[in-house]
Write a protein that holds these residues in place. Structure first.
Motif, PDB file in Angstrom:
ATOM      1  N   UNK A   1      12.008 -61.624 -46.742  1.00 16.09           N
ATOM      2  CA  UNK A   1      12.097 -62.830 -45.898  1.00 16.09           C
ATOM      3  C   UNK A   1      13.515 -63.383 -45.873  1.00 16.09           C
ATOM      4  N   UNK A   2      14.110 -63.527 -47.080  1.00 10.28           N
ATOM      5  CA  UNK A   2      15.472 -64.087 -47.141  1.00 10.28           C
ATOM      6  C   UNK A   2      16.463 -63.171 -46.443  1.00 10.28           C
ATOM      7  N   UNK A   3      16.337 -61.882 -46.713  1.00 11.08           N
ATOM      8  CA  UNK A   3      17.258 -60.888 -46.147  1.00 11.08           C
ATOM      9  C   UNK A   3      17.220 -60.946 -44.620  1.00 11.08           C
ATOM     10  N   UNK A   4      16.035 -60.976 -44.052  1.00  8.06           N
ATOM     11  CA  UNK A   4      15.871 -61.006 -42.584  1.00  8.06           C
ATOM     12  C   UNK A   4      16.257 -62.377 -42.025  1.00  8.06           C
TER      13      UNK A   4
ATOM     14  N   UNK B   1      24.575 -75.464 -63.223  1.00  7.61           N
ATOM     15  CA  UNK B   1      23.980 -76.099 -62.026  1.00  7.61           C
ATOM     16  C   UNK B   1      22.818 -75.251 -61.522  1.00  7.61           C
ATOM     17  N   UNK B   2      21.742 -75.930 -61.162  1.00 11.71           N
ATOM     18  CA  UNK B   2      20.561 -75.208 -60.641  1.00 11.71           C
ATOM     19  C   UNK B   2      20.834 -74.795 -59.199  1.00 11.71           C
ATOM     20  N   UNK B   3      20.630 -73.508 -58.914  1.00 14.88           N
ATOM     21  CA  UNK B   3      20.937 -72.967 -57.582  1.00 14.88           C
ATOM     22  C   UNK B   3      19.660 -72.459 -56.922  1.00 14.88           C
ATOM     23  N   UNK B   4      19.442 -72.868 -55.662  1.00 14.81           N
ATOM     24  CA  UNK B   4      18.329 -72.308 -54.888  1.00 14.81           C
ATOM     25  C   UNK B   4      18.811 -70.980 -54.319  1.00 14.81           C
ATOM     26  N   UNK B   5      18.477 -69.888 -55.029  1.00 16.43           N
ATOM     27  CA  UNK B   5      19.046 -68.568 -54.715  1.00 16.43           C
ATOM     28  C   UNK B   5      18.879 -68.137 -53.270  1.00 16.43           C
ATOM     29  N   UNK B   6      17.667 -68.294 -52.715  1.00 14.95           N
ATOM     30  CA  UNK B   6      17.437 -67.866 -51.321  1.00 14.95           C
ATOM     31  C   UNK B   6      18.379 -68.604 -50.374  1.00 14.95           C
TER      32      UNK B   6
ATOM     33  N   UNK C   1      21.480 -67.153 -47.964  1.00 16.17           N
ATOM     34  CA  UNK C   1      21.503 -67.322 -46.504  1.00 16.17           C
ATOM     35  C   UNK C   1      22.770 -68.066 -46.070  1.00 16.17           C
ATOM     36  N   UNK C   2      23.104 -69.144 -46.793  1.00 20.63           N
ATOM     37  CA  UNK C   2      24.312 -69.908 -46.429  1.00 20.63           C
ATOM     38  C   UNK C   2      25.541 -69.014 -46.496  1.00 20.63           C
TER      39      UNK C   2
ATOM     40  N   UNK D   1      12.158 -70.418 -43.925  1.00 22.01           N
ATOM     41  CA  UNK D   1      11.632 -69.328 -44.738  1.00 22.01           C
ATOM     42  C   UNK D   1      10.405 -69.800 -45.516  1.00 22.01           C
ATOM     43  N   UNK D   2       9.373 -68.966 -45.540  1.00 17.40           N
ATOM     44  CA  UNK D   2       8.186 -69.298 -46.330  1.00 17.40           C
ATOM     45  C   UNK D   2       8.385 -68.937 -47.790  1.00 17.40           C
ATOM     46  N   UNK D   3       7.297 -69.076 -48.557  1.00 14.95           N
ATOM     47  CA  UNK D   3       7.286 -68.650 -49.962  1.00 14.95           C
ATOM     48  C   UNK D   3       6.195 -67.612 -50.092  1.00 14.95           C
TER      49      UNK D   3
END
Ligand SMILES: Nc1ncnc2c1ncn2[C@@H]1O[C@H](COP(=O)(O)OP(=O)(O)OP(=O)(O)O)[C@@H](O)[C@H]1O
Ligand SMILES: C[C@H](N)[C@H](N)CCCCCC(=O)O
Ligand SMILES: [Mg+2]
Length: 229
Positions: free
Chosen positions: A16-19, A50-55, A59-60, A116-118
């Motif tokens: 999902x993240x990749x696409x 620091x907490x990172x939202x990997x997905x 994407x960013x 993006x979903x989960x």
């Protein structure tokens, strides 16, 4: 008027993240002010404390989006589990209102939001008190979905189950993307043909380390934008 699309998959770790990253980058290359949003990320990483939202960070970085990726996610959860469990473990309660507010915030910044979903299409966000499923969010936002599926053996079953489940909830599927597609694979090529025949949907492909060509982006998303003209 913001348009958007929801990227789901036949399960977790399917792409999902990749696409999503490639869709957003492709839209921006077409001059469209596209952006990213995700309701809940479970399995955050830590970089220099620091907490990172990997997905979101991926994407960013890939699509060249400006700003703090963490701000593109409503709920960040540490434990890599279903969001309902990861939230329980942190005594958090995922509810619909903040998600709708944050999507609207993204819609005020971007002309087109790729959400993006989960996990897969059936994903519990909250099972305590007020049950909240990911499909409740999709319906509340009235978004079409794109189903990302692995190209290999087993995808006929998992993709059709995902599609039928979405249809049972009156969620419209825009298209299917077969990820990690190998054009030399007899099974992958046949899976594409079978899914096209059995669903009547566009079945796009993305090769390993590959991307979505611009025709695919136009097929998936610009039709949405054209709807609003
Ligand atoms: N077509 C591809 N080519 C190469 N690597 C890929 C491809 N698709 C996915 N990957 C890699 O596979 C891993 C899982 O993909 P991804 O993170 O996009 O899955 P996901 O569905 O978003 O997972 P989650 O449910 O955790 O959000 C990542 O490391 C990603 O970079
Ligand atoms: C932790 C993982 N990478 C995802 N963020 C969440 C996956 C939820 C899966 C729920 C399930 O179908 O069991
Ligand atoms: Mg992801």
């Amino acid at each position: 008027m913001c348009k958007g699309i929801f990227i789901t998959a036949t399960g977790t770790d399917v792409g999902k993240t990749y696409i999503t990253a490639r869709i957003i980058k492709g839209l921006i290359a077409q001059g469209i002010n596209a952006g990213y949003y995700k309701a809940a990320i479970s399995g955050t990483e830590f970089e220099t404390g620091t907490r990172i939202a990997g997905d979101a960070a991926y994407v960013f970085r890939f699509a060249g989006l400006k700003g703090d990726p963490n701000q593109a996610v409503t709920t960040l959860l540490d434990y890599p589990a279903s969001p309902h469990l990861a939230a329980q473990m942190e005594n958090k309660s995922i509810t619909l209102a903040p998600i709708l507010q944050d999507f609207d915030k993204a819609a005020s910044v971007y002309d087109y939001v790729v959400m993006e979903g989960s996990g897969g299409i059936i994903c519990p966000l909250n099972l305590e008190g007020s049950t909240l499923m990911l499909t409740d969010v999709i319906n509340a936002l009235a978004l079409d979905i794109v189903i990302v599926a692995d190209a290999g053996l087993g995808t006929i079953n998992s993709t059709l189950l995902t599609l039928e489940y979405a249809r049972s909830l009156k969620i419209n599927t825009r298209c299917i993307v077969l990820n990690r597609f190998d054009k030399k694979s007899t099974i992958h090529c046949d899976n594409k043909k079978v899914l096209e025949a059995m669903t009547g949907l566009e079945v796009l492909v993305c090769e390993t380390q590959g991307s979505l060509d611009i025709l695919s982006i136009k097929k998936i998303l610009l039709a949405n934008l054209l709807d609003s003209i």
